[in-house]
Design a protein around this motif. Structure first.
Motif, PDB file in Angstrom:
ATOM      1  N   ALA A  35       0.864  -1.186   0.000  1.00 15.07           N
ATOM      2  CA  ALA A  35       0.000   0.000   0.000  1.00 15.07           C
ATOM      3  C   ALA A  35       0.893   1.225   0.000  1.00 15.07           C
ATOM      4  N   SER A  36       0.615   2.155  -0.883  1.00 15.74           N
ATOM      5  CA  SER A  36       1.412   3.375  -0.969  1.00 15.74           C
ATOM      6  C   SER A  36       1.126   4.282   0.224  1.00 15.74           C
ATOM      7  N   ARG A  37       1.951   5.300   0.376  1.00 14.84           N
ATOM      8  CA  ARG A  37       1.762   6.232   1.494  1.00 14.84           C
ATOM      9  C   ARG A  37       0.430   6.963   1.390  1.00 14.84           C
TER      10      ARG A  37
ATOM     11  N   LEU B 275       5.737   3.735   9.134  1.00  9.48           N
ATOM     12  CA  LEU B 275       4.642   3.812   8.160  1.00  9.48           C
ATOM     13  C   LEU B 275       4.743   5.045   7.268  1.00  9.48           C
ATOM     14  N   ALA B 276       5.513   6.028   7.692  1.00  7.12           N
ATOM     15  CA  ALA B 276       5.685   7.237   6.881  1.00  7.12           C
ATOM     16  C   ALA B 276       6.877   7.158   5.945  1.00  7.12           C
ATOM     17  N   MET B 277       7.610   6.066   5.958  1.00  4.70           N
ATOM     18  CA  MET B 277       8.785   5.939   5.107  1.00  4.70           C
ATOM     19  C   MET B 277       8.383   5.752   3.647  1.00  4.70           C
ATOM     20  N   PRO B 278       9.247   6.135   2.708  1.00  7.95           N
ATOM     21  CA  PRO B 278       8.905   6.002   1.282  1.00  7.95           C
ATOM     22  C   PRO B 278       8.893   4.554   0.827  1.00  7.95           C
ATOM     23  N   SER B 279       8.330   4.335  -0.343  1.00  4.42           N
ATOM     24  CA  SER B 279       8.264   2.998  -0.922  1.00  4.42           C
ATOM     25  C   SER B 279       9.649   2.518  -1.337  1.00  4.42           C
ATOM     26  N   VAL B 280       9.841   1.212  -1.244  1.00  7.39           N
ATOM     27  CA  VAL B 280      11.074   0.569  -1.711  1.00  7.39           C
ATOM     28  C   VAL B 280      10.742  -0.175  -3.006  1.00  7.39           C
ATOM     29  N   PRO B 281      11.382   0.181  -4.126  1.00  5.01           N
ATOM     30  CA  PRO B 281      11.001  -0.421  -5.418  1.00  5.01           C
ATOM     31  C   PRO B 281      11.100  -1.945  -5.449  1.00  5.01           C
ATOM     32  N   GLN B 282      12.075  -2.526  -4.746  1.00  4.37           N
ATOM     33  CA  GLN B 282      12.260  -3.980  -4.797  1.00  4.37           C
ATOM     34  C   GLN B 282      11.346  -4.740  -3.844  1.00  4.37           C
ATOM     35  N   ALA B 283      10.480  -4.058  -3.123  1.00  5.79           N
ATOM     36  CA  ALA B 283       9.663  -4.727  -2.106  1.00  5.79           C
ATOM     37  C   ALA B 283       8.701  -5.733  -2.713  1.00  5.79           C
ATOM     38  N   TRP B 284       8.281  -5.526  -3.953  1.00  5.98           N
ATOM     39  CA  TRP B 284       7.300  -6.438  -4.560  1.00  5.98           C
ATOM     40  C   TRP B 284       7.847  -7.848  -4.686  1.00  5.98           C
TER      41      TRP B 284
END
Length: 225
Positions: A96-98, A204-213
């Motif tokens: 889930a995005s921020r 929970l406020a940290m940015p998305s990590v591209p490799q998380a998927w």
């Protein structure tokens, strides 16, 4: 008769050296190019060796491991975030995005504020309906307390029902937000210890990590629309 008049005797090539030279791609004794060896990277047909690249190399970001997986989660507005909140009611996989998460936090906060205002209005109405004149035969000093208590109890019941209704999706979206930062959803349990809620809010406020998927886009994934 001497052999000198016929010139020096030709040197016979080593029968074991010639196939080796040809196998390594070196010219043979007649100037012909040998065939590539079995371990050569170049195939006899001029094509690249299909085994030159490892099939186990990690896929680039944006690849599609499954339906709806691999893509960055969308940046959404308030209305769409609330819609996805209920559509992905009990989906703990995926991310889930921020914007998905924090718009929902704002939505739940506004709902709680509305309940609080409504409870205050009901309590004020109950107090206003009670006679304040001590000479009024209907005057009862305890009626105000009873009216306020009744209104608050009613609102607490409604608020409790609402809190139970959003308990599962609230935990689910928090877990997916942790996944989007490439962290396990078990970090949510930090909110149960003193001071842990602050750590949870920061994470929970940290940015998305591209490799998380690559770790969390498995099983049933949350819808995007």
């Amino acid at each position: 008769m001497s052999n000198q008049q016929w010139g020096p005797a030709p040197q016979n090539p080593d029968p074991y050296q010639q196939p080796y030279q040809q196998a390594q791609g070196q010219p043979g004794p007649y100037g012909q190019q040998g065939q590539p060896g079995p371990y050569s990277q170049q195939s006899p047909y001029g094509q690249q060796n299909p085994y030159g690249q490892s099939p186990y190399a990690p896929a680039p970001y944006g690849a599609m491991p499954g339906p709806g997986g691999g893509r960055p989660r969308p940046s959404v507005g308030f209305g769409r975030a609330v819609q996805l909140f209920f559509k992905n009611y009990a989906v703990f996989n995926g991310r889930a995005s921020r914007s998905e998460y924090w718009w929902v936090v704002l939505f739940n906060g506004l709902i709680g504020l509305v309940f609080g205002i409504f409870a205050a209005v009901m309590a004020a109405s109950a107090v206003a309906s009670i006679p304040t004149d001590p000479y009024d035969p209907n005057y009862d000093p305890n009626a105000a307390v009873a009216g306020i208590s009744g209104g608050l109890i009613f609102m607490y019941i409604i608020l409790g029902i609402w809190s139970l209704a959003i308990l599962v999706p609230s935990i689910a979206i928090a877990v997916r937000r942790f996944h989007d930062t490439d962290k396990s959803g078990w970090f949510y349990l930090l909110s149960l210890i003193p001071g842990g809620s602050i750590v949870v809010l920061i994470l929970l406020a940290m940015p998305s990590v591209p490799q998380a998927w690559q770790r969390y886009d498995t099983g049933k994934l949350p819808v995007e629309s």
